[in-house]
Design a protein around this motif. Sequence first.
Motif, mmCIF file in Angstrom:
data_model
loop_
_atom_site.group_PDB
_atom_site.id
_atom_site.type_symbol
_atom_site.label_atom_id
_atom_site.label_comp_id
_atom_site.label_asym_id
_atom_site.label_seq_id
_atom_site.Cartn_x
_atom_site.Cartn_y
_atom_site.Cartn_z
ATOM 1 N N ASP A 20 78.218 9.364 -46.928
ATOM 2 C CA ASP A 20 79.658 9.315 -47.181
ATOM 3 C C ASP A 20 80.349 10.316 -46.257
ATOM 4 O O ASP A 20 80.529 11.488 -46.598
ATOM 5 C CB ASP A 20 79.912 9.638 -48.652
ATOM 6 N N LEU A 21 80.724 9.850 -45.052
ATOM 7 C CA LEU A 21 81.368 10.737 -44.086
ATOM 8 C C LEU A 21 82.729 11.200 -44.588
ATOM 9 O O LEU A 21 83.151 12.326 -44.308
ATOM 10 C CB LEU A 21 81.512 10.015 -42.752
ATOM 11 N N GLY A 22 83.407 10.325 -45.302
ATOM 12 C CA GLY A 22 84.716 10.691 -45.817
ATOM 13 C C GLY A 22 84.658 11.899 -46.728
ATOM 14 O O GLY A 22 85.561 12.745 -46.737
ATOM 15 N N ARG A 23 83.586 11.997 -47.503
ATOM 16 C CA ARG A 23 83.434 13.137 -48.408
ATOM 17 C C ARG A 23 83.359 14.443 -47.632
ATOM 18 O O ARG A 23 83.966 15.443 -48.024
ATOM 19 C CB ARG A 23 82.177 12.941 -49.249
ATOM 20 N N TYR A 24 82.620 14.429 -46.523
ATOM 21 C CA TYR A 24 82.467 15.645 -45.731
ATOM 22 C C TYR A 24 83.752 15.977 -44.979
ATOM 23 O O TYR A 24 84.068 17.151 -44.767
ATOM 24 C CB TYR A 24 81.291 15.500 -44.776
ATOM 25 N N VAL A 25 84.490 14.944 -44.571
ATOM 26 C CA VAL A 25 85.782 15.199 -43.945
ATOM 27 C C VAL A 25 86.721 15.876 -44.938
ATOM 28 O O VAL A 25 87.426 16.841 -44.605
ATOM 29 C CB VAL A 25 86.395 13.884 -43.417
ATOM 30 N N GLN A 26 86.726 15.380 -46.179
ATOM 31 C CA GLN A 26 87.559 15.993 -47.205
ATOM 32 C C GLN A 26 87.119 17.418 -47.505
ATOM 33 O O GLN A 26 87.944 18.302 -47.752
ATOM 34 C CB GLN A 26 87.502 15.147 -48.495
ATOM 35 N N ALA A 27 85.799 17.647 -47.460
ATOM 36 C CA ALA A 27 85.298 19.004 -47.679
ATOM 37 C C ALA A 27 85.792 19.951 -46.596
ATOM 38 O O ALA A 27 86.157 21.097 -46.876
ATOM 39 C CB ALA A 27 83.768 18.992 -47.720
ATOM 40 N N LEU A 28 85.801 19.468 -45.349
ATOM 41 C CA LEU A 28 86.305 20.310 -44.248
ATOM 42 C C LEU A 28 87.799 20.581 -44.416
ATOM 43 O O LEU A 28 88.263 21.687 -44.116
ATOM 44 C CB LEU A 28 86.028 19.620 -42.912
ATOM 45 N N LYS A 29 88.550 19.590 -44.879
ATOM 46 C CA LYS A 29 89.973 19.801 -45.120
ATOM 47 C C LYS A 29 90.196 20.787 -46.263
ATOM 48 O O LYS A 29 91.107 21.619 -46.219
ATOM 49 C CB LYS A 29 90.653 18.473 -45.457
ATOM 50 N N ARG A 30 89.330 20.700 -47.267
ATOM 51 C CA ARG A 30 89.491 21.535 -48.453
ATOM 52 C C ARG A 30 89.048 22.974 -48.186
ATOM 53 O O ARG A 30 89.619 23.924 -48.737
ATOM 54 C CB ARG A 30 88.675 20.916 -49.589
ATOM 55 N N ARG A 31 88.019 23.129 -47.351
ATOM 56 C CA ARG A 31 87.471 24.475 -47.110
ATOM 57 C C ARG A 31 87.645 24.891 -45.650
ATOM 58 O O ARG A 31 86.798 25.570 -45.081
ATOM 59 C CB ARG A 31 85.992 24.514 -47.481
ATOM 60 N N TRP A 32 88.733 24.501 -45.044
ATOM 61 C CA TRP A 32 88.977 24.866 -43.648
ATOM 62 C C TRP A 32 89.013 26.382 -43.466
ATOM 63 O O TRP A 32 88.593 26.914 -42.430
ATOM 64 C CB TRP A 32 90.307 24.274 -43.188
ATOM 65 N N TRP A 33 89.485 27.080 -44.499
ATOM 66 C CA TRP A 33 89.569 28.539 -44.428
ATOM 67 C C TRP A 33 88.182 29.174 -44.308
ATOM 68 O O TRP A 33 87.997 30.175 -43.618
ATOM 69 C CB TRP A 33 90.291 29.076 -45.653
ATOM 70 N N LEU A 507 82.625 28.230 -34.738
ATOM 71 C CA LEU A 507 83.337 27.175 -35.445
ATOM 72 C C LEU A 507 82.378 26.087 -35.904
ATOM 73 O O LEU A 507 82.472 25.583 -37.036
ATOM 74 C CB LEU A 507 84.421 26.588 -34.537
ATOM 75 N N LEU A 508 81.444 25.715 -35.021
ATOM 76 C CA LEU A 508 80.447 24.702 -35.403
ATOM 77 C C LEU A 508 79.585 25.204 -36.556
ATOM 78 O O LEU A 508 79.242 24.438 -37.464
ATOM 79 C CB LEU A 508 79.577 24.352 -34.199
ATOM 80 N N LEU A 509 79.242 26.500 -36.510
ATOM 81 C CA LEU A 509 78.463 27.064 -37.610
ATOM 82 C C LEU A 509 79.251 27.023 -38.912
ATOM 83 O O LEU A 509 78.696 26.694 -39.978
ATOM 84 C CB LEU A 509 78.061 28.498 -37.273
ATOM 85 N N GLY A 510 80.544 27.370 -38.830
ATOM 86 C CA GLY A 510 81.381 27.309 -40.017
ATOM 87 C C GLY A 510 81.460 25.905 -40.584
ATOM 88 O O GLY A 510 81.355 25.703 -41.806
ATOM 89 N N MET A 511 81.640 24.925 -39.697
ATOM 90 C CA MET A 511 81.683 23.535 -40.158
ATOM 91 C C MET A 511 80.353 23.124 -40.761
ATOM 92 O O MET A 511 80.301 22.408 -41.772
ATOM 93 C CB MET A 511 82.047 22.627 -38.980
ATOM 94 N N PHE A 512 79.260 23.592 -40.152
ATOM 95 C CA PHE A 512 77.936 23.262 -40.686
ATOM 96 C C PHE A 512 77.752 23.849 -42.085
ATOM 97 O O PHE A 512 77.199 23.194 -42.984
ATOM 98 C CB PHE A 512 76.855 23.793 -39.753
ATOM 99 N N VAL A 513 78.212 25.108 -42.282
ATOM 100 C CA VAL A 513 78.086 25.733 -43.594
ATOM 101 C C VAL A 513 78.880 24.956 -44.633
ATOM 102 O O VAL A 513 78.411 24.712 -45.756
ATOM 103 C CB VAL A 513 78.553 27.202 -43.527
ATOM 104 N N VAL A 514 80.100 24.536 -44.261
ATOM 105 C CA VAL A 514 80.924 23.765 -45.195
ATOM 106 C C VAL A 514 80.236 22.446 -45.547
ATOM 107 O O VAL A 514 80.162 22.055 -46.720
ATOM 108 C CB VAL A 514 82.322 23.506 -44.594
#
Length: 782
Positions: A20-33, A507-514
């Motif tokens: 579910d790629l959409g779920r991970y996109v939403q996670a990145l939007k939710r935890r962008w900080w 930034l890639l590491l941050g996205m990976f952690v999210v």
Amino acid sequence: MGLDTFAFEDDGTMEGQKLDLGRYVQALKRRWWLALIIAAAVAIPWTIYVKQEKPVYEATATISFRNISAIKNPETMMQRIVEELNSRTFAEQVVAALGLAVTLEQESEHEKFLIRNRIFAQLSSTYNPRAGKYVLRVPGDGQFMLAMIDEDADVEIPLRTGDVFRAASDTISVNGISFQLADPQKLPQKVTFVVAPFKKVVSSLQQRVQPGLNQSLTLMSVKLTDNDPYVVTQTVNSLAKLYVDKSRVVGAGEDTKQLETLQEQVRQAQRDYDEIDQRYTEAKRRAGGNVGGNRYEVTVAKLSEAEKKLEVLKQQRDGLKELLDRAANTQVSSVSGVEREAISYVYKGIANHSLFDNNASMVVARQRLSDLESRRADELRSKTERHPDVIALENEITQLYAQIQSSGRTKLSNLAQEISRQGREVALLEGQLGSLPNVESTLLGLERQWKQKSDYLQSLQEQLQKGKIAVTSDKSDIEILDPAIEPEYPVNRNKKAKAATGGVAGLLLGMFVVVALEALDRSIKSVDDIKGNLKLNVLGTIPQINFGEYYEFQDQEKAKLIDQQLVTHDYAPTPVGEAYRSLRTNILYSKSAGRIQTFVITSTAPGDGKSFTAANLSITMAQQKSNTLLIDTDLRRGVLHNTFAVPKEPGFSNYLTGSVLASEIIHETHIPNLSVISCGSLIPNPSEMLGSVQLRRFLDEMRRRYDLIIFDTPPLNAATDAVVLGTQVDGAVIVVRSGKTNREVARKKIEMFQNVQAKILGVILNGTTVDLAHEGYSYYQY
């Protein structure tokens, strides 16, 4: 009727297992900080490191091997060269000759980076210089002072003072360091340098040297990096020159003794030939040149061939015996690098002897020896000679040496037997010649000896010439083709790009952690989660309403506050209101459920918003002109009486116990067409009462009076009331909260409906983002 089979059986679509790629996109939007914090945590230290990083210079020298095709085993030889360039012996000589133990300290980040040749015109050290911190002061009065810094006492211990111009022409030696100063007029007033432990510097140099070979094995590059362009250039050139100089001496190396032996053999053969030539000439003169005959010629030819073969066997025996004797007289263990090379040369000489060209076991031993020495060289690049892995390889090599020596001894014994047989054949042929007439026999015997000595002398002369050529080739065919030149720019000069790379990596590491946190999160967040894990139909999605600190209150106080946020009673075209109206449509006009008049609303755990959902859904039902009854059947902790401002008692529990009539507990609300029944007094056995005959009578009566009847029941993890009541109504609706409800817990609780006559209408996903809850959200924002 049992729970629908589609709810718990895999329909073969593998829908729950799709990514579910959409779920991970939403996670990145939710935890962008969070991604930005991690990116900053990586990028800021990395940028500081890059800014403070010392310049790194790289230099390369190229060594040429012109006569590589004439070498029998070029791969083995080149591997030996790489081993030598990485050996401790070479590194120690270079470190001492160039004074690499000395490192200049930079006084300030803002000053120009100090380069050694601007301070020292010449610099070298012994193999054991005194490690520590030193300071060289040139105050500008024509004098200099060299001192050692005692860092514990924070004092300077003077070592040498003198005329700075004389120090630029004479060599100053102190504490194992020897130097000449550079141009005194350009020297800074203070230079601080550190003398590192000699062995540590040697080990560092061994690790930084990078030899490389081209495919044809004709060129070898020697590459090195350092913070000083002058030092790295001198070091690489010194390494290359040291190897070439050594090769010109060692290239002939172990062949020198054999060459001297050949020269002595040629001199002796020349004397023997001169003697037999004189005798043969005198015999021919006396015989008048009138002897011969086919019989004699054949016998002489056979005898000459036999003696030549015997001589070859003796040469092979002598050569092999010399190598075996040298092998027997060497101590394999506890030897230095140079001694190890000499031992290796002896055993390789045995294994590569022409006698073993057709010996399969020796061919295998030869290849294995080459492989083991290559592995040992690789290990020594990063490990010491006392490391267990290096010791294990040494033991294997020693065992292989013993095997080679044993095979050589066996071959030597076989050669002795062959020489004995060949000697008997020569004696037999000599006997046959002895039976010939005296003059003819003597002349033919001398002719045979003359021919034999002539052939032997010619053979030795050819071997001697080849030996001389080999030694000459070793001296001239290895040379420095391209010496290293001082680099103008460091290899790490593009610091902006390097810093940007760190930022991108952060930034890639941050996205990976999210994404990883999202993957580890077992809560339900989207419609796909419900379909994939619960295998249930989704009736609707409700946007998140922020109650803030309301959850800190007790249920009754919280309900009073929530009452102010009923979102559907005023027909306002908000996203939340539209979400409830869409939910109403899905329930009333569901093809799979048919006509629905009564249903329960429950959740898997408290806090999922079932009572709030029940209240707002009831309002939207009533707004459609449907006579709606909302019943608070959470007989333990009911809150709907506060939501709609009706009395708690008498309520539904009082009716079930027979205390009041149904008409006494029904309260009209400020919402047209909506009536509410509160929970009533607390009773000890609510589950039993919800399964009683009294409840069935109530349902029969209410179905005749109302179009829709909605029951708000306790959560499934608190009581089984919803399951019990679900068997009496048309269906059950499950409320789950996005980001909170655990998918495994929800699945387990929903399975409670599996063995009863209850029908699950579907799931309501509460607390989602507005855009996921209602696709027409943007319509309200124009």
